[in-house]
Design a protein around this motif. Structure first.
Motif, mmCIF file in Angstrom:
data_model
loop_
_atom_site.group_PDB
_atom_site.id
_atom_site.type_symbol
_atom_site.label_atom_id
_atom_site.label_comp_id
_atom_site.label_asym_id
_atom_site.label_seq_id
_atom_site.Cartn_x
_atom_site.Cartn_y
_atom_site.Cartn_z
ATOM 1 N N ALA A 93 0.833 -1.204 0.000
ATOM 2 C CA ALA A 93 0.000 0.000 0.000
ATOM 3 C C ALA A 93 0.869 1.255 0.000
ATOM 4 O O ALA A 93 0.572 2.235 -0.699
ATOM 5 N N ILE A 94 1.956 1.224 0.765
ATOM 6 C CA ILE A 94 2.875 2.369 0.790
ATOM 7 C C ILE A 94 3.559 2.525 -0.567
ATOM 8 O O ILE A 94 3.715 3.638 -1.080
ATOM 9 N N GLN A 95 3.957 1.423 -1.170
ATOM 10 C CA GLN A 95 4.588 1.490 -2.485
ATOM 11 C C GLN A 95 3.633 2.083 -3.516
ATOM 12 O O GLN A 95 4.042 2.883 -4.378
ATOM 13 N N MET A 96 2.347 1.728 -3.442
ATOM 14 C CA MET A 96 1.360 2.302 -4.347
ATOM 15 C C MET A 96 1.298 3.822 -4.185
ATOM 16 O O MET A 96 1.196 4.565 -5.168
ATOM 17 N N LEU A 97 1.398 4.289 -2.942
ATOM 18 C CA LEU A 97 1.365 5.735 -2.701
ATOM 19 C C LEU A 97 2.606 6.400 -3.284
ATOM 20 O O LEU A 97 2.521 7.478 -3.901
ATOM 21 N N PHE A 98 3.768 5.770 -3.125
ATOM 22 C CA PHE A 98 4.987 6.300 -3.729
ATOM 23 C C PHE A 98 4.831 6.412 -5.244
ATOM 24 O O PHE A 98 5.221 7.412 -5.854
ATOM 25 N N GLU A 99 4.272 5.380 -5.848
ATOM 26 C CA GLU A 99 4.085 5.402 -7.299
ATOM 27 C C GLU A 99 3.148 6.531 -7.714
ATOM 28 O O GLU A 99 3.284 7.090 -8.803
ATOM 29 N N ALA A 100 2.209 6.862 -6.847
ATOM 30 C CA ALA A 100 1.234 7.897 -7.177
ATOM 31 C C ALA A 100 1.801 9.308 -7.057
ATOM 32 O O ALA A 100 1.287 10.228 -7.701
ATOM 33 N N VAL A 101 2.834 9.500 -6.241
ATOM 34 C CA VAL A 101 3.344 10.863 -6.011
ATOM 35 C C VAL A 101 4.672 11.152 -6.701
ATOM 36 O O VAL A 101 5.076 12.305 -6.805
ATOM 37 N N CYS A 102 5.363 10.106 -7.169
ATOM 38 C CA CYS A 102 6.735 10.315 -7.635
ATOM 39 C C CYS A 102 6.771 11.039 -8.974
ATOM 40 O O CYS A 102 5.928 10.846 -9.845
ATOM 41 N N ASP A 103 7.743 11.884 -9.095
ATOM 42 C CA ASP A 103 8.111 12.588 -10.317
ATOM 43 C C ASP A 103 9.605 12.853 -10.215
ATOM 44 O O ASP A 103 10.165 12.839 -9.105
ATOM 45 N N PRO A 104 10.296 13.078 -11.313
ATOM 46 C CA PRO A 104 11.728 13.393 -11.221
ATOM 47 C C PRO A 104 11.964 14.594 -10.297
ATOM 48 O O PRO A 104 11.206 15.571 -10.309
ATOM 49 N N PRO A 238 -11.086 10.593 -1.007
ATOM 50 C CA PRO A 238 -11.533 9.846 -2.190
ATOM 51 C C PRO A 238 -10.780 10.184 -3.471
ATOM 52 O O PRO A 238 -10.475 9.294 -4.275
ATOM 53 N N ALA A 239 -10.446 11.457 -3.669
ATOM 54 C CA ALA A 239 -9.722 11.847 -4.882
ATOM 55 C C ALA A 239 -8.314 11.264 -4.902
ATOM 56 O O ALA A 239 -7.805 10.859 -5.959
ATOM 57 N N VAL A 240 -7.676 11.196 -3.731
ATOM 58 C CA VAL A 240 -6.341 10.608 -3.628
ATOM 59 C C VAL A 240 -6.433 9.090 -3.795
ATOM 60 O O VAL A 240 -5.665 8.479 -4.552
ATOM 61 N N ALA A 241 -7.389 8.474 -3.107
ATOM 62 C CA ALA A 241 -7.545 7.027 -3.175
ATOM 63 C C ALA A 241 -7.807 6.559 -4.606
ATOM 64 O O ALA A 241 -7.292 5.516 -5.040
ATOM 65 N N ALA A 242 -8.591 7.317 -5.357
ATOM 66 C CA ALA A 242 -8.914 6.928 -6.729
ATOM 67 C C ALA A 242 -7.660 6.854 -7.592
ATOM 68 O O ALA A 242 -7.519 5.961 -8.442
ATOM 69 N N GLU A 243 -6.731 7.773 -7.385
ATOM 70 C CA GLU A 243 -5.496 7.769 -8.163
ATOM 71 C C GLU A 243 -4.540 6.684 -7.688
ATOM 72 O O GLU A 243 -3.894 6.007 -8.490
ATOM 73 N N VAL A 244 -4.452 6.500 -6.371
ATOM 74 C CA VAL A 244 -3.577 5.449 -5.831
ATOM 75 C C VAL A 244 -4.044 4.085 -6.311
ATOM 76 O O VAL A 244 -3.228 3.206 -6.641
ATOM 77 N N ARG A 245 -5.342 3.882 -6.377
ATOM 78 C CA ARG A 245 -5.895 2.597 -6.788
ATOM 79 C C ARG A 245 -5.417 2.185 -8.175
ATOM 80 O O ARG A 245 -5.278 0.994 -8.477
ATOM 81 N N LYS A 246 -5.109 3.157 -9.018
ATOM 82 C CA LYS A 246 -4.636 2.867 -10.376
ATOM 83 C C LYS A 246 -3.260 2.207 -10.372
ATOM 84 O O LYS A 246 -2.865 1.579 -11.362
ATOM 85 N N THR A 247 -2.515 2.336 -9.289
ATOM 86 C CA THR A 247 -1.162 1.787 -9.235
ATOM 87 C C THR A 247 -1.135 0.351 -8.720
ATOM 88 O O THR A 247 -0.071 -0.269 -8.701
ATOM 89 N N ARG A 248 -2.277 -0.174 -8.282
ATOM 90 C CA ARG A 248 -2.306 -1.544 -7.746
ATOM 91 C C ARG A 248 -2.145 -2.550 -8.874
ATOM 92 O O ARG A 248 -2.836 -2.487 -9.886
ATOM 93 N N LEU A 249 -1.226 -3.494 -8.686
ATOM 94 C CA LEU A 249 -1.048 -4.542 -9.686
ATOM 95 C C LEU A 249 -2.306 -5.398 -9.772
ATOM 96 O O LEU A 249 -2.918 -5.717 -8.738
ATOM 97 N N PRO A 250 -2.704 -5.804 -10.969
ATOM 98 C CA PRO A 250 -3.921 -6.616 -11.103
ATOM 99 C C PRO A 250 -3.832 -7.910 -10.297
ATOM 100 O O PRO A 250 -2.797 -8.590 -10.301
ATOM 101 N N TYR A 251 -4.896 -8.220 -9.597
ATOM 102 C CA TYR A 251 -5.034 -9.476 -8.844
ATOM 103 C C TYR A 251 -3.928 -9.687 -7.811
ATOM 104 O O TYR A 251 -3.573 -10.819 -7.482
ATOM 105 N N SER A 252 -3.375 -8.621 -7.289
ATOM 106 C CA SER A 252 -2.235 -8.767 -6.370
ATOM 107 C C SER A 252 -2.656 -9.163 -4.961
ATOM 108 O O SER A 252 -1.839 -9.645 -4.174
ATOM 109 N N VAL A 253 -3.928 -8.967 -4.602
ATOM 110 C CA VAL A 253 -4.415 -9.351 -3.271
ATOM 111 C C VAL A 253 -5.117 -10.694 -3.410
ATOM 112 O O VAL A 253 -6.188 -10.783 -4.014
ATOM 113 N N SER A 254 -4.524 -11.729 -2.863
ATOM 114 C CA SER A 254 -5.023 -13.082 -3.107
ATOM 115 C C SER A 254 -6.409 -13.308 -2.523
ATOM 116 O O SER A 254 -6.841 -12.622 -1.588
ATOM 117 N N HIS A 255 -7.087 -14.307 -3.079
ATOM 118 C CA HIS A 255 -8.423 -14.657 -2.597
ATOM 119 C C HIS A 255 -8.380 -15.100 -1.136
ATOM 120 O O HIS A 255 -9.223 -14.690 -0.319
#
Length: 358
Positions: A93-104, A238-255
């Motif tokens: 979850a933290i890595q997803m947030l990093f991916e959402a905020v990072c820029d050079p 909600p606006a932040v969560a919506a963008e962070v959600r885009k960084t989640r790898l597909p099917y990464s949270v197991s059943h």
């Protein structure tokens, strides 16, 4: 002829991979796992039954949107599903947030020493890690606020802090948040929230009211005892969560993880009773160490921190010889997780013998 090596990111060559030490076992076959801040107790029968019932579906992909569990967590927290993002552990979850905020040329600020993943995640995201030293084993929030620049995109506050177990209080945090630019995200890593008993330590979700830049991360790995299934979540505007959600790898949270977490929420009362036992053991262990002459900061997590500096490796070796697996931070100290009473007693015996011969 020289072999041509594929071109990889230069940052990787200077980035140490996370490594776990070999499991220490005595000649008599004893081993005490006190290094990873796990729950010493196995899954509740109801959670184990839910996992067993779900095994028959592991030939299918899990719910990629984690819809049911997201709703369960939101109801449990008293918030809306739009604010919740589930990941494969709080680190994911933290890595997803990093991916959402990072820029050079952007920066991430965190206390140090704190959770060792922060600088790694920052570098992998292409951000500059900015480490602000602890003061008396606690976050120096004034120094962290002073370190903010126009390039700062993310500030992390680990509360309770790993590895020291120390906390920062509501008044300090509110004053700190008032100093942070509103367009800079502040992440509260609350992996150990369930172990906190100091009422002056706020639930960071209460700090988010009126502050869209506050994000809270928690996990099912510690108090809920699901470390082996890797599941955690963050709560954000909600606006932040919506963008962070885009960084989640597909099917990464197991059943199985989704089922186990949902079942754990239904068994919250029983699980928190277990947590209370760990808290009581934490207090017993700390009191015993103080009585032995050790200097131990007050911990609100499920571990204690021994500031040993140059003796850290020597003490860790003594623990290993006695089958105690602990987390050593070379040159700084040793973090010892709270285990079952027998493991804790063994640790105290080793700590007493070491103290006598220092």
């Amino acid at each position: 002829m020289n072999e041509v090596q594929p071109r990889l990111r230069p940052v990787l060559y200077n980035l140490g991979a996370f490594q776990t030490a070999p499991v220490a076992i005595t000649s008599a076959g004893r081993s005490y796992l006190l290094a990873a801040n796990e729950s010493p107790l196995g899954p509740l029968p109801s959670v184990a039954a839910a996992i067993a019932a779900a095994i028959g579906r592991i030939n299918r992909y899990p719910d990629g949107e984690v819809t049911t569990l997201t709703g369960d967590i939101a109801r449990w927290l008293g918030t809306s599903p739009e604010r919740v993002v589930v990941g494969a552990g709080s680190v994911a979850a933290i890595q997803m947030l990093f991916e959402a905020v990072c820029d050079p040329d952007t920066e991430a600020i965190y206390a140090w020493r704190s959770f060792e993943a922060y600088p790694v995640l920052a570098k992998l995201a292409g951000m500059r890690p900015v480490a602000v030293p602890l003061r008396d084993e606690r976050h120096d929030l004034n120094a962290m606020a002073a370190a903010v620049t126009p390039q700062t995109r993310l500030i992390i506050v680990c509360n309770p802090n790993n590895p020291t177990g120390t906390v920062v209080l509501r008044g300090e945090l509110e004053e700190f948040l008032d100093q942070v630019p509103p367009d800079c995200l502040v992440l509260f890593d609350e992996a150990y929230r369930e172990y906190v008993r100091d009422t002056s330590v706020p639930d960071a979700l209460t700090l988010a009211a009126g502050r869209p830049n506050v994000v809270v991360v928690r996990t099912f790995s510690k108090a809920f005892g699901l470390a082996g299934l890797r599941i955690g979540y963050l709560v954000a505007h909600p606006a932040v969560a919506a963008e962070v959600r885009k960084t989640r790898l597909p099917y990464s949270v197991s059943h199985l993880a989704q089922v186990a977490a949902a079942s754990s929420l239904r068994a919250e009362e029983e699980l928190l009773a277990r947590v209370e036992r760990t808290v009581k053991e934490r207090e017993r262990v700390r009191r015993a160490l103080l009585d032995l002459g050790w200097s131990i900061p007050e911990s609100e997590a499920n571990f204690v921190w021994l500031r040993l500096n140059g003796e850290s490796a020597d003490f860790a070796t003594t623990c290993t010889v006695n089958g105690l697996n602990v987390r050593v931070v070379p040159g700084e100290g040793v973090r010892v997780s709270i285990g079952d009473p027998g493991a804790n007693d063994t640790f105290l015996e080793v700590a007493a013998a070491y103290q006598r011969h220092r």
